[in-house]
Design an enzyme around this catalytic site. Structure first.
Site, PDB file in Angstrom:
ATOM      1  N   SER A 141     -12.687   1.545 -28.578  1.00  0.00           N
ATOM      2  CA  SER A 141     -13.056   2.941 -28.313  1.00  0.00           C
ATOM      3  C   SER A 141     -12.280   3.914 -29.189  1.00  0.00           C
ATOM      4  O   SER A 141     -12.627   5.090 -29.255  1.00  0.00           O
ATOM      5  CB  SER A 141     -12.795   3.283 -26.845  1.00  0.00           C
ATOM      6  OG  SER A 141     -13.598   2.516 -25.994  1.00  0.00           O
ATOM      7  N   HIS A 167     -18.334   0.941 -33.123  1.00  0.00           N
ATOM      8  CA  HIS A 167     -18.211   1.409 -31.745  1.00  0.00           C
ATOM      9  C   HIS A 167     -19.577   1.805 -31.180  1.00  0.00           C
ATOM     10  O   HIS A 167     -20.215   2.745 -31.656  1.00  0.00           O
ATOM     11  CB  HIS A 167     -17.261   2.604 -31.682  1.00  0.00           C
ATOM     12  CG  HIS A 167     -17.088   3.152 -30.307  1.00  0.00           C
ATOM     13  ND1 HIS A 167     -17.117   4.500 -30.024  1.00  0.00           N
ATOM     14  CD2 HIS A 167     -16.898   2.527 -29.112  1.00  0.00           C
ATOM     15  CE1 HIS A 167     -16.951   4.680 -28.721  1.00  0.00           C
ATOM     16  NE2 HIS A 167     -16.810   3.504 -28.157  1.00  0.00           N
ATOM     17  N   GLU A 187     -20.879   4.248 -34.069  1.00  0.00           N
ATOM     18  CA  GLU A 187     -19.926   4.750 -35.048  1.00  0.00           C
ATOM     19  C   GLU A 187     -19.446   3.570 -35.902  1.00  0.00           C
ATOM     20  O   GLU A 187     -18.988   2.559 -35.363  1.00  0.00           O
ATOM     21  CB  GLU A 187     -18.728   5.391 -34.349  1.00  0.00           C
ATOM     22  CG  GLU A 187     -19.092   6.610 -33.530  1.00  0.00           C
ATOM     23  CD  GLU A 187     -17.946   7.129 -32.687  1.00  0.00           C
ATOM     24  OE1 GLU A 187     -17.820   8.362 -32.579  1.00  0.00           O
ATOM     25  OE2 GLU A 187     -17.176   6.316 -32.130  1.00  0.00           O
ATOM     26  N   ASN A 214     -15.467  10.208 -28.689  1.00  0.00           N
ATOM     27  CA  ASN A 214     -14.404  10.394 -27.704  1.00  0.00           C
ATOM     28  C   ASN A 214     -13.455  11.527 -28.053  1.00  0.00           C
ATOM     29  O   ASN A 214     -12.949  12.211 -27.161  1.00  0.00           O
ATOM     30  CB  ASN A 214     -13.632   9.085 -27.530  1.00  0.00           C
ATOM     31  CG  ASN A 214     -14.459   8.034 -26.818  1.00  0.00           C
ATOM     32  OD1 ASN A 214     -15.431   8.350 -26.142  1.00  0.00           O
ATOM     33  ND2 ASN A 214     -14.106   6.776 -27.001  1.00  0.00           N
TER      34      ASN A 214
END
Length: 270
Positions: free
Chosen positions: A145, A168, A180, A221
């Protein structure tokens, strides 16, 4: 400008390597670690027509992954029920997936995606072990992550480092389009191209990200985290309630959930 030429703008100083697997040569995808996330990755590529090998730590973990992949809320059988997948295609996809406890189940994979718990030292250890087992032309990808990819790849051989990326996915993998792809200073152009193409073959929309030491979270994130900090400050200052903040984001930005109510994430479902 073609798609491949456009990607090269992100890697102008990286030369193409010939001694590694190319996208069109990828036949078998390995998934290291199952569960909701690994099962979703395995399902995505089995449905896309690839042979898939899943490695997990014991039979209980493998059975849990099988349940998520075949019978879970976002699994293959539910895809048939929802009309997203033809029955014969579902059977073929299920037959393309194999499971094992030993790392040797991944030995002949052309591309391996790691989806084990978010513990940096564990990832480093397992990738070092994989490096000695999996064929030297295979690409390695971490579904972390947000760990720095260069640090995740620390203990693999110097010849494997150009074949190492972050990849990701967003949960649930089978329905969320985001992927990603994170490249390090050592990642080869061919690895970037193959990874992007493989993500797209699985129906994903790719955002390229430069690996950056000292940061955590890549794009999704990091941006959500910044927004969450602002939302928390607004609530703490009494400017608006948590409920009204969530309503604004859900109805104004079409988010499936807000900051403070129940929301999806690793190990959860929307």
């Amino acid at each position: 400008m073609g798609a491949r030429a456009a990607r090269r703008l992100y890697h102008p100083h990286h030369e193409t390597r010939e001694d590694q697997v190319k996208f069109e040569e990828i036949r078998k995808v390995g998934v290291l670690g199952g569960g909701i996330m690994g099962g979703g990755i395995a399902q995505t590529y089995a449905v896309a027509g690839y042979a898939v090998a899943v490695r997990d730590i014991n039979e209980d973990a493998i059975n849990a992954t099988k349940h998520a992949l075949f019978d879970g809320k976002w699994g293959i059988k539910r895809g048939v029920e929802r009309g997203k997948l033809a029955f014969d295609d579902a059977i073929a996809a299920m037959e393309r997936v194999s499971f094992g406890i030993g790392l040797d189940v991944l030995a002949e994979c052309d591309f391996v995606v790691e989806a084990i718990p978010e513990k940096l030292d564990l990832k480093q250890q397992v990738f070092a072990e994989l490096d000695a087992v999996v064929k030297p032309t295979a690409i390695f990808a971490s579904n972390t992550s947000g760990f720095v990819i260069e640090e995740v790849a620390r203990d693999v051989s110097s010849s494997r480092k150009p074949l190492f990326v972050g990849m990701h996915f967003s949960n649930p993998v089978t329905t969320m389009k985001m992927c990603e792809v994170i490249y390090t200073p050592e990642t080869s152009q061919e690895t970037v191209d193959a990874t992007v193409s493989l993500a797209e073959a699985g129906g994903k929309v790719v955002s390229l990200v430069k690996d950056t030491p000292g940061t955590y979270g890549f794009l999704l994130n990091r941006i959500f985290g910044a927004a969450y900090r602002e939302a928390r400050a607004i609530a703490d200052q009494g400017i608006a309630t948590k409920e009204d903040i969530d309503k604004a984001m859900i109805t104004g930005r079409n988010w499936p959930s807000g900051f403070f109510g129940a929301r999806g994430g690793i190990g959860k479902e929307w």
